[in-house]
Design a protein around this motif. Structure first.
Motif, short mmCIF file in Angstrom:
data_model
loop_
_atom_site.label_atom_id
_atom_site.label_comp_id
_atom_site.label_asym_id
_atom_site.label_seq_id
_atom_site.Cartn_x
_atom_site.Cartn_y
_atom_site.Cartn_z
N GLN A 64 -7.36 -2.58 10.50
CA GLN A 64 -7.06 -3.80 9.74
C GLN A 64 -5.64 -4.31 9.94
O GLN A 64 -5.35 -5.47 9.66
N THR A 109 0.82 -1.22 0.00
CA THR A 109 0.00 0.00 0.00
C THR A 109 0.85 1.26 0.00
O THR A 109 0.41 2.33 0.42
N ASN A 130 -10.86 4.00 9.83
CA ASN A 130 -12.15 3.56 9.29
C ASN A 130 -13.00 3.04 10.44
O ASN A 130 -12.50 2.80 11.53
N TRP A 140 -11.97 0.33 -0.72
CA TRP A 140 -12.06 0.39 0.75
C TRP A 140 -13.18 1.30 1.22
O TRP A 140 -13.39 1.44 2.42
#
Length: 312
Positions: free
Chosen positions: A84, A18, A116, A308
């Protein structure tokens, strides 16, 4: 300290999972980026946004190398807790924060985000002792809808703390947070709305088109190369408006976000981009220009919801 009207994003700094190479097709080192940081500071841009998940720590590490050479009170550091990658430790938030503090060479984070809304009821309370200890100066939430934003505010408020910021995807091509009432709620409650991907990772800069697509192999290429033809009319108008303001299309996209009452996050990888970002805050679009940009964006019928994300 006066905060700049634009934040600078470091998602594309560094490499790894990422990281800038995988997402943007960039391969940037600290040596490449040091002049960018220095120019931004020189131009008065002092808000820097990163996250441990960006290159799995490499973005924070590069930014941290630069931060240790400036007066810490002259910069605003924004980083995140990403559920995550947290694991199941009962102290996951503290542990991730401590990792960020070490990589960023700082004793505190100015804005610490829940990246998130995974498990709000569990994760939000874990921020409270960190804020009371002074490790976090303010709390924000990212990728949260209005109900989730209000719930986080309730949890913090019960302990005498305030939700200070919201960071959601917001651009001419993605106005979900506006339609959901999040912008209005933030304005009414003194919450700063940070608009990320305001340039749609470069798709709204005018740099890319059918003849000049995004680098193959990057997630940008997969997400945007197929829609570049649909953006030509909008980009053309952004160029025309830009000519009136002596500005590039990227500056017009960011100036629109400022006009909507948000604080845009602009990814910077070049000295010229930092200089452009500094000038952007001085651009004032009129109502007719704003309306035309929004009309053409709607007519493009382009959707930029990423994997996402969800509609707000």
């Amino acid at each position: 300290m006066v905060k700049s009207e634009i934040a600078l994003g470091a998602w594309s700094w560094g490499v790894g999972d990422t990281g800038g190479d995988k997402v943007f097709g960039n391969y940037l080192t600290a040596e490449d980026l040091k002049p960018v940081f220095d120019k931004a500071i020189e131009c008065g841009l002092n808000i820097w946004d990163t996250a441990p998940v960006y290159g799995m720590g490499s973005s924070e590490t590069i930014l941290g190398e630069f931060i240790k050479n400036v007066n810490r009170d002259d910069v605003v550091i924004s980083t995140k807790f990403t559920p995550q990658i947290a694991g199941n430790s009962p102290n996951a938030v503290r542990e991730m924060l401590e990792g960020s503090l070490k990589r960023l060479n700082t004793d505190f984070i100015d804005v610490y985000w829940i990246h998130n809304p995974t498990d709000i009821e569990r994760r939000t309370p874990e921020l409270i002792p960190l804020a009371k200890e002074g490790l976090i100066k303010s709390v924000g939430v990212s990728n949260h809808n209005l109900a989730e934003i209000k719930r986080v505010g309730e949890i913090l408020g019960a302990e005498g703390l305030k939700l200070s910021a919201v960071q959601n995807h917001y651009s001419l091509l993605h106005r979900s947070s506006e339609r959901a009432g999040i912008l209005d709620y933030c304005a009414a409650n003194g919450i700063t709305f940070y608009s990320y991907m305001v340039l749609e990772q470069g798709a709204l800069t005018g740099k890319y088109d059918r003849a000049h697509p995004f680098p193959e192999g990057s997630s940008r290429a997969k997400s945007y190369n197929g829609i570049l033809p649909e953006l030509e009319t909008l980009i053309g108008e952004m160029r025309r408006i830009g000519e009136r303001h002596s500005a590039a299309p990227a500056q017009i996209a960011a100036a629109w976000a400022i006009a909507k009452g948000t604080l845009p996050i602009i990814g910077v990888t070049k000295v010229g981009q930092a200089e452009e970002a500094a000038r952007t805050a001085k651009i004032i679009l009129d109502k007719e220009e704003i309306a035309l940009l929004e009309e053409l964006a709607e007519k493009s019928n382009v959707k930029t919801l990423r994997g996402w994300e969800r509609e707000m």
